[in-house]
Design a protein around this motif. Sequence first.
Motif, PDB file in Angstrom:
ATOM      1  N   ASP A 121       1.025  -1.145   0.047  1.00 14.72           N
ATOM      2  CA  ASP A 121       0.230  -0.004  -0.065  1.00 14.72           C
ATOM      3  C   ASP A 121       0.846   1.069   0.040  1.00 14.72           C
ATOM      4  O   ASP A 121       0.460   2.312  -0.674  1.00 14.72           O
ATOM      5  N   ILE A 122       1.833   1.176   0.810  1.00 14.73           N
ATOM      6  CA  ILE A 122       3.057   2.516   0.984  1.00 14.73           C
ATOM      7  C   ILE A 122       3.500   2.627  -0.583  1.00 14.73           C
ATOM      8  O   ILE A 122       3.466   4.004  -1.013  1.00 14.73           O
ATOM      9  N   ILE A 123       3.858   1.603  -1.433  1.00 14.37           N
ATOM     10  CA  ILE A 123       4.294   1.975  -2.718  1.00 14.37           C
ATOM     11  C   ILE A 123       3.292   2.483  -3.666  1.00 14.37           C
ATOM     12  O   ILE A 123       3.570   3.479  -4.341  1.00 14.37           O
ATOM     13  N   ALA A 124       2.019   1.746  -3.495  1.00 17.85           N
ATOM     14  CA  ALA A 124       0.778   2.223  -4.354  1.00 17.85           C
ATOM     15  C   ALA A 124       0.534   3.913  -4.033  1.00 17.85           C
ATOM     16  O   ALA A 124       0.133   4.559  -4.627  1.00 17.85           O
ATOM     17  N   LEU A 125       0.524   4.238  -2.866  1.00 16.71           N
ATOM     18  CA  LEU A 125       0.549   5.527  -2.304  1.00 16.71           C
ATOM     19  C   LEU A 125       1.488   6.438  -2.777  1.00 16.71           C
ATOM     20  O   LEU A 125       1.031   7.523  -3.289  1.00 16.71           O
ATOM     21  N   LEU A 126       2.807   6.148  -2.889  1.00 14.59           N
ATOM     22  CA  LEU A 126       3.601   6.708  -3.473  1.00 14.59           C
ATOM     23  C   LEU A 126       3.528   6.935  -4.996  1.00 14.59           C
ATOM     24  O   LEU A 126       3.884   8.080  -5.547  1.00 14.59           O
ATOM     25  N   LYS A 127       3.072   5.913  -5.497  1.00 10.95           N
ATOM     26  CA  LYS A 127       2.977   6.193  -7.264  1.00 10.95           C
ATOM     27  C   LYS A 127       1.638   6.747  -7.282  1.00 10.95           C
ATOM     28  O   LYS A 127       1.501   7.070  -8.758  1.00 10.95           O
ATOM     29  N   GLY A 128       0.664   6.832  -6.583  1.00 14.20           N
ATOM     30  CA  GLY A 128      -0.575   7.354  -6.908  1.00 14.20           C
ATOM     31  C   GLY A 128      -1.661   6.407  -7.341  1.00 14.20           C
ATOM     32  O   GLY A 128      -2.545   6.987  -7.869  1.00 14.20           O
TER      33      GLY A 128
ATOM     34  N   SER B 150      -3.211  -3.972  -3.413  1.00 13.49           N
ATOM     35  CA  SER B 150      -2.116  -3.061  -4.058  1.00 13.49           C
ATOM     36  C   SER B 150      -1.001  -4.192  -4.729  1.00 13.49           C
ATOM     37  O   SER B 150      -0.524  -3.664  -5.781  1.00 13.49           O
ATOM     38  N   SER B 151      -0.962  -5.172  -4.147  1.00 12.84           N
ATOM     39  CA  SER B 151      -0.009  -6.422  -4.694  1.00 12.84           C
ATOM     40  C   SER B 151      -0.295  -7.843  -3.974  1.00 12.84           C
ATOM     41  O   SER B 151      -0.848  -7.489  -2.864  1.00 12.84           O
ATOM     42  N   PHE B 152       0.029  -8.530  -4.737  1.00 13.81           N
ATOM     43  CA  PHE B 152      -0.152 -10.084  -4.382  1.00 13.81           C
ATOM     44  C   PHE B 152       1.110 -10.635  -3.776  1.00 13.81           C
ATOM     45  O   PHE B 152       1.020 -11.791  -3.302  1.00 13.81           O
ATOM     46  N   TYR B 153       2.194  -9.814  -3.900  1.00 11.74           N
ATOM     47  CA  TYR B 153       3.484 -10.245  -3.363  1.00 11.74           C
ATOM     48  C   TYR B 153       3.251 -10.229  -1.536  1.00 11.74           C
ATOM     49  O   TYR B 153       2.596  -9.566  -1.157  1.00 11.74           O
ATOM     50  N   GLY B 154       3.824 -11.584  -1.321  1.00  7.34           N
ATOM     51  CA  GLY B 154       3.921 -11.709   0.063  1.00  7.34           C
ATOM     52  C   GLY B 154       2.415 -11.892   0.661  1.00  7.34           C
ATOM     53  O   GLY B 154       1.887 -12.095   2.095  1.00  7.34           O
ATOM     54  N   MET B 155       1.408 -12.358  -0.284  1.00  8.00           N
ATOM     55  CA  MET B 155      -0.017 -12.870   0.331  1.00  8.00           C
ATOM     56  C   MET B 155       0.181 -14.311   0.690  1.00  8.00           C
ATOM     57  O   MET B 155       0.521 -15.158  -0.074  1.00  8.00           O
ATOM     58  N   GLY B 156      -0.421 -14.577   1.884  1.00  6.77           N
ATOM     59  CA  GLY B 156      -0.416 -16.025   2.408  1.00  6.77           C
ATOM     60  C   GLY B 156      -0.714 -15.866   3.895  1.00  6.77           C
ATOM     61  O   GLY B 156      -0.458 -14.991   4.424  1.00  6.77           O
ATOM     62  N   THR B 157      -1.536 -16.965   4.299  1.00  3.25           N
ATOM     63  CA  THR B 157      -1.790 -17.199   5.706  1.00  3.25           C
ATOM     64  C   THR B 157      -1.536 -18.745   6.047  1.00  3.25           C
ATOM     65  O   THR B 157      -1.630 -19.740   5.070  1.00  3.25           O
ATOM     66  N   THR B 158      -1.504 -19.007   7.102  1.00  2.00           N
ATOM     67  CA  THR B 158      -1.469 -20.379   7.703  1.00  2.00           C
ATOM     68  C   THR B 158      -2.640 -21.216   7.457  1.00  2.00           C
ATOM     69  O   THR B 158      -2.702 -22.428   6.948  1.00  2.00           O
ATOM     70  N   GLN B 159      -3.738 -20.251   7.466  1.00  2.00           N
ATOM     71  CA  GLN B 159      -5.216 -21.057   7.266  1.00  2.00           C
ATOM     72  C   GLN B 159      -5.116 -21.330   5.649  1.00  2.00           C
ATOM     73  O   GLN B 159      -5.585 -22.665   5.371  1.00  2.00           O
TER      74      GLN B 159
END
Length: 333
Positions: free
Chosen positions: A271-278, A286-295
């Motif tokens: 979200d920070i990167i998206a905020l910076l880029k407008g 904002s991105s799927f990178y790093g998306m995951g949960t143990t569930q």
Amino acid sequence: MSDTHLPLKIQIPNQGWKQFLTARDEMLAAYDKARVLSGKRAVQTGHGIVAEAEFRKWLINFLPKRYGVTSGYIISQGLPNSDHIFHYDVIIYDQLESPVLWVDENPDSSLSGRSMAIPVEYVQGVIEVKSALKKRNVEKAVEQLAHLKPLMAFTEPSNQPSKLYLPKNFFCATVFFELRKEDEMDFAALDALVEASTLRGFYGGYVLRVDTLDKYYSGKISLIMQDEDLKSPNKSLFFWATSKSKKVSEGLYLKTQLNHSESYFSEFAFDIIALLKGTYHPNVLSSFYGMGTTQWEAGHAADIRYFNPDDVKRYEEETEKFFGTKQSGTNSC
């Protein structure tokens, strides 16, 4: 053997989601060490200073190199020399274009701990960092961000020769390193944070760690809009909670809402990167990178934890009495 490959598609959980969380773990480890050491001192502020420094260090490593990160001051040509200059915990600025007006050197600080003065037109974001989510800390953070109001009053065209205000895509936010058990019922903290909701570009907040929740969980404080003043059925800041409503205009109310998830660190980061880029939109990932949960990794489509295990047990017992058979498939923790 065929070299034909099927087209790739988004995977959840995807590669490296737990590895991405190690940056959060490193920040918290340094903070915890400082908190233990600070506990021996009469004035316990060391862990707060470390929290700010560790957060800046993470941002420096994470953000594209176009963006500089510092603590320091925001300087406008439109403010008189008699006005007080305020210090901010985290300033994100365009380091490819921005001059540095001056540097406050501290021989006991690392390079990332220096305070620099940045011209207002190059400042992309300001983040206030506090040790714990509680009313007093939130009030301090909101008060500090409110000092930016004179610099938010207008937006200027890109061809304006002498810039006096923060850029159009400027954002501000709050970060808290933990939500402690002792502050579980401090709903006034969210009430205090909603006061920042009318600041231009206010994002909300992020909580790195929540006591009693699983290892990877963190909290995200978002702004929500409603068309009426609805009361908040809060039970615990460890579950989900909302602030009191702040009336903005007729038929428009704002609240802050705190939720928890294992994916919120990655969401906040990108979200920070998206905020910076407008390109940021509050209702879009904002991105799927790093998306995951143990569930998700265990094959569950949704979080199967429960807020109150006793309620779940009572529900199972009553259901068994009604149907005359033991129900299966209900999970609790």
